[in-house]
Design an enzyme around this catalytic site. Sequence first.
Site: not given
Length: 398
Positions: A54, A56, A79, A88, A202, A311, A316
């Site tokens: 992590h 830290e 955490c 951490c 497409d 995309e 949608l």
Amino acid sequence: MKFAAESRWLAAAAKLALRGHGGAEPNPMVGCILVGADGAMVSWGYHARCGQAHAEAMAIARAGSRSKDCTAFVTLEPCAHHGRTPPCAEALIRAGVTRVVYAVSDPNPEASGGATALRNSGIAVDRVPCDACEAVSMPFVHRVRESRPWVIAKWAQTLDGRTATRSGDSKWISGPRSRAMVHRERARVDAIMVGIGTVFADDPHLLPRRMTCRRIPRRVIIDPSLATPIDAQVVRTAPQGPVEIACSVEAIASLTTHARDGWERAGIRLTPLAPPRVDAVHGSMRGLVGGTLAHLMRDLGARGVSTILVEGGAGLLGALFDEDLVDDAWCFVAPLAAADAAGVPVATGHGRILMGDSLRFRLMDTRRRGLDAMLWWRRQRGSGTGGASGASVPARSS
């Protein structure tokens, strides 16, 4: 201003955190900076990949014995639980830091409690608000609270708001630098989603081009009637990355044994679109029942999908806006004007009658991409995190 210096260090840590995008998820993107008693930076770190050190721990390892008596500036509360890596909070205690400053509380009940553990060990702890840290942490906070992926909707449009001409022509609205930015994001998200209309128009394969992928995205096609051609590019390239077609239960049930075997041989997963209710129907996506996409998003989240890049197309996007499922919106505006009333708009959802009922987004960043303008918007939900309008937030990787 109180905590002005702290805010600057936290903003710098937020920029570091973004380096982990595409590797850290489903963990949060986190940055950490260690600052000595003289006010100079001693070390830094960020969470680069899920399962690895992590932020830290990375900063402490880089600093070694110089960590002692430092102040740690961390974007997210350290955490306090044993997961793939040790807590951490314990690492900071062992390193001998004297103070920890963080911006966002950990929403995960299994990992939270780091601030308390640090205080119980005699370390000074302050939570200092920072828009940049909130912006970079929000996708993780959202996933924990909502149990669904973070959804980024991307589209390119003309100055007058058209995504294609009346003939359906859309190549190319945006320029090469804008398209390159989208391909970089494809290489960092867990899934890419399009509707069947985009497949017909497409025939995309939806894979990142010309770059090293931090992860191979799952390609999800929203196709209620299962009309995707078996020879579509996205089907033919299934060996290069997982593909699933989300279609109605009826469409799957009507398949012959031969057709089922064909999809299985192609390596395609058929995912049933199971609506939670039947009291609302979108005006787009071929009669998709309201709530269906939210149900699908939760299912994808349960299967480990943390980020989705959508995309298009207009059907949608309209359905996603109808269900309030868009978290970030990337709008690429090209220096073109179609001036065509019959051109394709950005979204064709069921819609809202009053402007006051429209979904509200806040502008996070603007930039030039060649001749285009890229606008990054974030859904504004209540008074939650995400960065105030006009505030300094870390720019998305370009």
